[in-house]
Design a protein around this motif. Structure first.
Motif, PDB file in Angstrom:
ATOM      1  N   GLU A 271       0.839  -1.198   0.000  1.00  0.00           N
ATOM      2  CA  GLU A 271       0.000   0.000   0.000  1.00  0.00           C
ATOM      3  C   GLU A 271       0.874   1.248   0.000  1.00  0.00           C
ATOM      4  OE1 GLU A 271      -3.671   1.844  -0.163  1.00  0.00           O
ATOM      5  OE2 GLU A 271      -3.422  -0.315   0.090  1.00  0.00           O
ATOM      6  N   LEU A 272       0.733   2.082  -1.039  1.00  0.00           N
ATOM      7  CA  LEU A 272       1.442   3.361  -1.100  1.00  0.00           C
ATOM      8  C   LEU A 272       0.722   4.353  -0.195  1.00  0.00           C
ATOM      9  CD1 LEU A 272       3.631   5.167  -2.350  1.00  0.00           C
ATOM     10  CD2 LEU A 272       2.052   5.609  -4.246  1.00  0.00           C
ATOM     11  N   LEU A 273       1.425   4.861   0.817  1.00  0.00           N
ATOM     12  CA  LEU A 273       0.816   5.739   1.813  1.00  0.00           C
ATOM     13  C   LEU A 273       1.085   7.217   1.574  1.00  0.00           C
ATOM     14  CD1 LEU A 273       1.654   3.828   5.145  1.00  0.00           C
ATOM     15  CD2 LEU A 273      -0.352   3.576   3.668  1.00  0.00           C
ATOM     16  N   ARG A 274       2.148   7.493   0.808  1.00  0.00           N
ATOM     17  CA  ARG A 274       2.549   8.897   0.726  1.00  0.00           C
ATOM     18  C   ARG A 274       3.487   9.094  -0.461  1.00  0.00           C
ATOM     19  NH1 ARG A 274       4.538  12.466   5.904  1.00  0.00           N
ATOM     20  NH2 ARG A 274       5.052  14.393   4.801  1.00  0.00           N
ATOM     21  N   VAL A 275       3.400  10.280  -1.087  1.00  0.00           N
ATOM     22  CA  VAL A 275       4.377  10.664  -2.104  1.00  0.00           C
ATOM     23  C   VAL A 275       4.909  12.056  -1.754  1.00  0.00           C
ATOM     24  CG1 VAL A 275       3.398   9.282  -3.962  1.00  0.00           C
ATOM     25  CG2 VAL A 275       2.565  11.618  -3.596  1.00  0.00           C
ATOM     26  N   LYS A 276       6.080  12.343  -2.268  1.00  0.00           N
ATOM     27  CA  LYS A 276       6.700  13.635  -1.941  1.00  0.00           C
ATOM     28  C   LYS A 276       5.986  14.773  -2.647  1.00  0.00           C
ATOM     29  CE  LYS A 276      10.646  13.652  -0.319  1.00  0.00           C
ATOM     30  NZ  LYS A 276      12.074  13.415  -0.008  1.00  0.00           N
ATOM     31  N   SER A 277       5.640  14.553  -3.887  1.00  0.00           N
ATOM     32  CA  SER A 277       4.917  15.552  -4.667  1.00  0.00           C
ATOM     33  C   SER A 277       4.092  14.820  -5.711  1.00  0.00           C
ATOM     34  CB  SER A 277       5.891  16.519  -5.350  1.00  0.00           C
ATOM     35  OG  SER A 277       5.201  17.396  -6.224  1.00  0.00           O
ATOM     36  N   GLY A 278       2.806  15.132  -5.795  1.00  0.00           N
ATOM     37  CA  GLY A 278       1.988  14.434  -6.766  1.00  0.00           C
ATOM     38  C   GLY A 278       0.515  14.649  -6.530  1.00  0.00           C
ATOM     39  N   MET A 279      -0.305  13.859  -7.214  1.00  0.00           N
ATOM     40  CA  MET A 279      -1.752  13.956  -7.102  1.00  0.00           C
ATOM     41  C   MET A 279      -2.314  12.690  -6.464  1.00  0.00           C
ATOM     42  SD  MET A 279      -2.440  16.946  -8.224  1.00  0.00           S
ATOM     43  CE  MET A 279      -4.234  16.808  -8.227  1.00  0.00           C
ATOM     44  N   ALA A 280      -3.455  12.845  -5.814  1.00  0.00           N
ATOM     45  CA  ALA A 280      -4.178  11.713  -5.243  1.00  0.00           C
ATOM     46  C   ALA A 280      -5.419  11.454  -6.084  1.00  0.00           C
ATOM     47  CB  ALA A 280      -4.571  12.005  -3.803  1.00  0.00           C
ATOM     48  N   PHE A 281      -5.873  10.218  -6.079  1.00  0.00           N
ATOM     49  CA  PHE A 281      -7.096   9.902  -6.802  1.00  0.00           C
ATOM     50  C   PHE A 281      -7.846   8.783  -6.093  1.00  0.00           C
ATOM     51  CE2 PHE A 281      -3.775   7.276  -8.673  1.00  0.00           C
ATOM     52  CZ  PHE A 281      -4.376   6.028  -8.833  1.00  0.00           C
ATOM     53  N   ALA A 282      -9.152   8.703  -6.375  1.00  0.00           N
ATOM     54  CA  ALA A 282      -9.996   7.659  -5.791  1.00  0.00           C
ATOM     55  C   ALA A 282      -9.526   6.306  -6.306  1.00  0.00           C
ATOM     56  CB  ALA A 282     -11.457   7.901  -6.157  1.00  0.00           C
ATOM     57  N   GLN A 283      -9.171   5.416  -5.385  1.00  0.00           N
ATOM     58  CA  GLN A 283      -8.443   4.200  -5.730  1.00  0.00           C
ATOM     59  C   GLN A 283      -9.243   3.207  -6.555  1.00  0.00           C
ATOM     60  OE1 GLN A 283      -5.516   2.445  -2.918  1.00  0.00           O
ATOM     61  NE2 GLN A 283      -6.915   0.710  -2.831  1.00  0.00           N
ATOM     62  N   GLY A 284     -10.547   3.134  -6.314  1.00  0.00           N
ATOM     63  CA  GLY A 284     -11.330   2.160  -7.058  1.00  0.00           C
ATOM     64  C   GLY A 284     -11.260   0.776  -6.427  1.00  0.00           C
ATOM     65  N   PRO A 285     -11.498  -0.295  -7.211  1.00  0.00           N
ATOM     66  CA  PRO A 285     -11.706  -0.296  -8.662  1.00  0.00           C
ATOM     67  C   PRO A 285     -13.032   0.343  -9.078  1.00  0.00           C
ATOM     68  CG  PRO A 285     -12.209  -2.443  -7.756  1.00  0.00           C
ATOM     69  CD  PRO A 285     -11.646  -1.628  -6.626  1.00  0.00           C
ATOM     70  N   VAL A 286     -13.278   0.388 -10.395  1.00  0.00           N
ATOM     71  CA  VAL A 286     -14.510   0.972 -10.914  1.00  0.00           C
ATOM     72  C   VAL A 286     -15.709   0.327 -10.228  1.00  0.00           C
ATOM     73  CG1 VAL A 286     -15.938   1.247 -12.967  1.00  0.00           C
ATOM     74  CG2 VAL A 286     -13.461   1.511 -13.132  1.00  0.00           C
ATOM     75  N   GLY A 287     -16.616   1.160  -9.743  1.00  0.00           N
ATOM     76  CA  GLY A 287     -17.774   0.668  -9.000  1.00  0.00           C
ATOM     77  C   GLY A 287     -17.640   0.876  -7.511  1.00  0.00           C
ATOM     78  N   ASN A 288     -16.393   1.087  -7.023  1.00  0.00           N
ATOM     79  CA  ASN A 288     -16.147   1.355  -5.607  1.00  0.00           C
ATOM     80  C   ASN A 288     -15.812   2.830  -5.432  1.00  0.00           C
ATOM     81  OD1 ASN A 288     -16.446  -1.354  -5.311  1.00  0.00           O
ATOM     82  ND2 ASN A 288     -14.405  -1.759  -4.521  1.00  0.00           N
ATOM     83  N   ASN A 289     -16.702   3.576  -4.795  1.00  0.00           N
ATOM     84  CA  ASN A 289     -16.485   5.003  -4.591  1.00  0.00           C
ATOM     85  C   ASN A 289     -15.596   5.259  -3.386  1.00  0.00           C
ATOM     86  OD1 ASN A 289     -18.176   5.759  -6.765  1.00  0.00           O
ATOM     87  ND2 ASN A 289     -19.991   5.516  -5.479  1.00  0.00           N
ATOM     88  N   THR A 290     -14.932   6.391  -3.400  1.00  0.00           N
ATOM     89  CA  THR A 290     -14.134   6.832  -2.261  1.00  0.00           C
ATOM     90  C   THR A 290     -14.956   7.836  -1.453  1.00  0.00           C
ATOM     91  OG1 THR A 290     -11.972   6.457  -3.269  1.00  0.00           O
ATOM     92  CG2 THR A 290     -12.091   8.181  -1.608  1.00  0.00           C
ATOM     93  N   ILE A 291     -15.027   7.624  -0.145  1.00  0.00           N
ATOM     94  CA  ILE A 291     -15.823   8.468   0.739  1.00  0.00           C
ATOM     95  C   ILE A 291     -14.937   9.562   1.345  1.00  0.00           C
ATOM     96  CG2 ILE A 291     -17.412   8.520   2.690  1.00  0.00           C
ATOM     97  CD1 ILE A 291     -18.303   6.757   0.345  1.00  0.00           C
TER      98      ILE A 291
END
Length: 674
Positions: A271-291
């Motif tokens: 599991e990637l927990l953190r990046v130094k610089s970048g964007m975040a996105f809803a992980q999915g998969p398709v059909g699974n929403n991020t709350i």
């Protein structure tokens, strides 16, 4: 992986036509591009219409070119999300495969136009994107086209020059010199020309990389000895690579991460927990929403986001990520979010201005790795063509350096649903029919749309809903167009459901069935707009406008964070087509109070003047996103304050049974937005 490959090959073998067996004397014999045609037929990339029926001079459509490319790149077949691609058609999965790569793009309203012929300029643009997709560097030469003035697509001329530099696609020779050609950008591509381009592309890639282009391998993380330990990751070959050293706690890993000049990520197990610089996105998969929750304890849900969509990172922690979605600040579980370091990819959502000064939103899906584009309305004056702008909420815009350049609330996105459109039932019906006839030319799902669409003749009923229930008929129509694909979606055709009612990301096959389309309209108005979403006391009330993920219906009605902006885009385009009589009709404003706010029956504060109360709300990261209102008039009250007469969000009736259409808000409690 082997089982997956076998499955893909099985699907291909079952669904694609058999490669024809050509004799020595056939329709290819003597062609200038005979060698290229035979090579692509042998590879199974170009296929015929039957035995010995190749049609080398036949014109190529966009769906056919997508299939040729998918076979060339050996892409796994997948479902397309373009609204005009019928999933049951033979080439639909090839279009889906190409859509994932982003090398072929659709229109601003997410159409692919599969049966439209592809021009040579369009083919050049697409092949140029393929080369970039394969991460190939081209040493561009000084190339000249005699007909360069006939190129009209953004980047088309430059793409053609790059392809000519590597001899993949150049055009006819010219008398002006060896590096000057006649490209004919608006000519329709033929099957033998396409075969030649793909053959030369394959030859170029083999020479460049020593192999035929194949499906890109997805980055993988090395085996982890202890999934409870933490490890740092660096970037190698455009992928995050986990390092061997383990850390017992997240705090220890963060200290090492901050001290390292090369570390770009922190992993716990896989599991990637953190990046130094970048964007975040809803992980999915398709059909699974991020709350998105209101606190790190994950108690109260603020909104939700469909898989693959963008979030801005505000704060990292071991168990949560603090993010911004629209103007909403909230918390997401680590298990529902993923990241892309900027050093690997700088793809992200952005805004731009087209040649007609329309505001375009170019959205990026991090799972499908593809862009989509749609228009919202007129671009504000501070935006210029050729420049990319960024806005988490579609309101507060930044330039590429992160500097604020202006604030803009697209009119129809924040216009109250309690407004009244100027257009009559007859005008709405005429627009629907005109649009359906236009859509029929795209074929596919729109075949016979002017006689089959479930929107036909609904103008009168939508205007009736506007009169009886105080919901704008143009808003109703635009929502139906968006949710039902102009009344031609399977839900519209099969169960008369025009609004996606009862259809969820996790169960796309579901949906409420109605006896006739009018019943679907009635349900949307009475059970949604006038029950849980519009009235201030409604369970999902965040403002009676299409809105975004902070204010309006979009907060809870749809997982797509751009749903409200897309509805606004439909309203604007309809308004444009019929004379622009609705836009800027009303003065729009936003409440500026985080606590509860009372709306009065007259401009005076007394116990007997309370009409309704807006619930307390967070004003967002900007501190400016309250409840949107439409102002009708302004006057000074007996208390000396300026008061605004506004359209009432509520559906209360007076003693005679008539809707109470207006309320009063003290002037210092709202801010103008247009």
């Amino acid at each position: 992986m082997k089982r997956k490959l076998v499955a893909i090959l099985t699907v291909i073998l079952l669904t694609l036509p058999i490669v024809p067996m050509l004799t020595n004397a056939d329709e290819l014999t003597g062609l200038t591009l005979e060698k290229e045609m035979r090579a692509m037929i042998e590879r199974g990339i170009i296929q015929g219409y039957g035995e010995n029926d190749i049609r080398p001079k036949g014109e190529v459509t966009r769906e056919q070119f997508a299939a040729f490319l998918a076979r060339t790149l050996k892409l796994p077949l997948t479902e397309s999300s373009f609204t005009d691609v019928n999933p049951s058609t033979e080439l639909a999965s090839s279009i889906g495969a190409i859509q994932v790569t982003g090398v072929m793009q659709g229109t601003t309203d997410n159409r692919f136009m599969p049966t439209k012929n592809i021009t040579r300029e369009e083919m050049a643009l697409t092949m140029d994107r393929v080369i970039k997709y394969k991460k190939i560097t081209v040493n561009q030469k000084e190339i000249t086209f005699e007909d360069d003035g006939k190129f009209t697509l953004g980047g088309g001329l430059e793409a053609a020059k790059r392809l000519a530099s590597i001899q993949v696609m150049s055009g006819g020779s010219s008398e002006l010199g060896p590096d000057t050609f006649i490209f004919k950008p608006k000519a329709i591509s033929t099957r033998d020309q396409v075969a030649a381009v793909l053959k030369r592309f394959i030859d170029f890639v083999e020479e460049y990389k020593g192999e035929v282009p194949d499906e890109e391998e997805k980055p993988t993380t090395p085996p982890v000895t202890d999934p409870n330990k933490f490890q740092l990751a660096i970037i190698e070959n455009n992928s995050l690579v986990v390092q061997e050293k383990n850390y017992n706690t997240y705090t220890d890993a963060v200290q090492a991460f901050n001290a390292s000049s090369t570390a770009q990520g922190i992993y716990q197990g896989k599991e990637l927990l953190r990046v130094k610089s970048g964007m975040a996105f809803a992980q999915g998969p398709v059909g699974n929403n991020t709350i998105i929750y209101s606190s790190p304890s994950f108690g109260n849900q603020l909104t939700y986001l469909e898989a693959g969509r963008e979030m801005r990172i505000l704060e990292h922690a071991e168990k949560y990520i603090k993010v911004q979605v629209a103007d909403t600040v909230g918390y997401v579980k680590q298990s529902q979010i993923d990241f892309v370091p900027t050093a690997i990819s700088d793809n992200r959502d952005y805004y731009s201005v087209d040649t007609n000064q329309a505001l375009l939103h170019n959205t990026y899906n991090y799972l499908s790795k593809s862009y989509g584009t749609y228009s919202i309305g007129p671009a504000p004056s501070f935006m210029k063509r050729g420049v990319r702008y960024y806005a988490a909420d579609g309101v507060h815009f930044l330039d590429g350096a992160g500097k604020a350049v202006g604030t803009h609330h697209p009119y129809f996105q924040f216009q109250s649903i309690r407004t009244t459109t100027h257009y009559t039932a007859e005008q709405l019906d005429a627009y629907i029919l005109t649009k359906l006839v236009e859509k029929e030319s795209e074929k596919g799902i729109y075949k016979n749309a002017s006689t089959k669409s479930k929107l036909i003749g609904l103008g009168t009923y939508m205007k009736q809903m506007e009169t009886e229930n105080h919901v704008n008929a143009l808003f109703i129509l635009s929502t139906a167009i968006h949710e039902s694909n102009y009344g031609m979606s399977s839900k519209a055709q099969g169960i008369n459901n025009l609004f996606g009612i009862g259809v969820f990301d996790s169960t796309p096959g579901g949906g409420k069935q109605y006896a006739k389309p009018e019943n679907s309209v009635l349900a949307f108005v009475t059970q949604y707009a006038n029950k849980n979403y519009g009235p201030p006391a409604g369970a999902y009330a965040r403002g009676a406008v299409p809105g975004n993920k902070t204010a309006g219906f979009n907060v809870h009605y749809a997982s797509d964070p751009t749903w409200g902006a897309k509805i606004a885009g439909h309203m604007w385009r309809i308004d444009q087509a019929m004379g622009s009589h609705d836009i800027n009709t009303y003065r729009l404003a936003m409440t500026n109070q985080s606590g509860q706010l009372n709306v009065r029956t007259e401009p005076a504060v007394r116990p007997d003047t309370l009409l309704f109360t807006y619930k307390p709300r967070d004003l967002g990261r900007s501190g400016e996103t309250g409840y949107p209102v439409a102002i009708i008039e302004q006057k000074v009250g007996s208390d000396g304050y300026n008061w605004y007469k506004v359209l009432s969000d509520d559906i209360k009736k007076d003693n005679t049974g008539k809707y109470i259409e207006f309320g009063w808000i003290r002037g210092d409690l709202v801010e103008d937005i247009n």
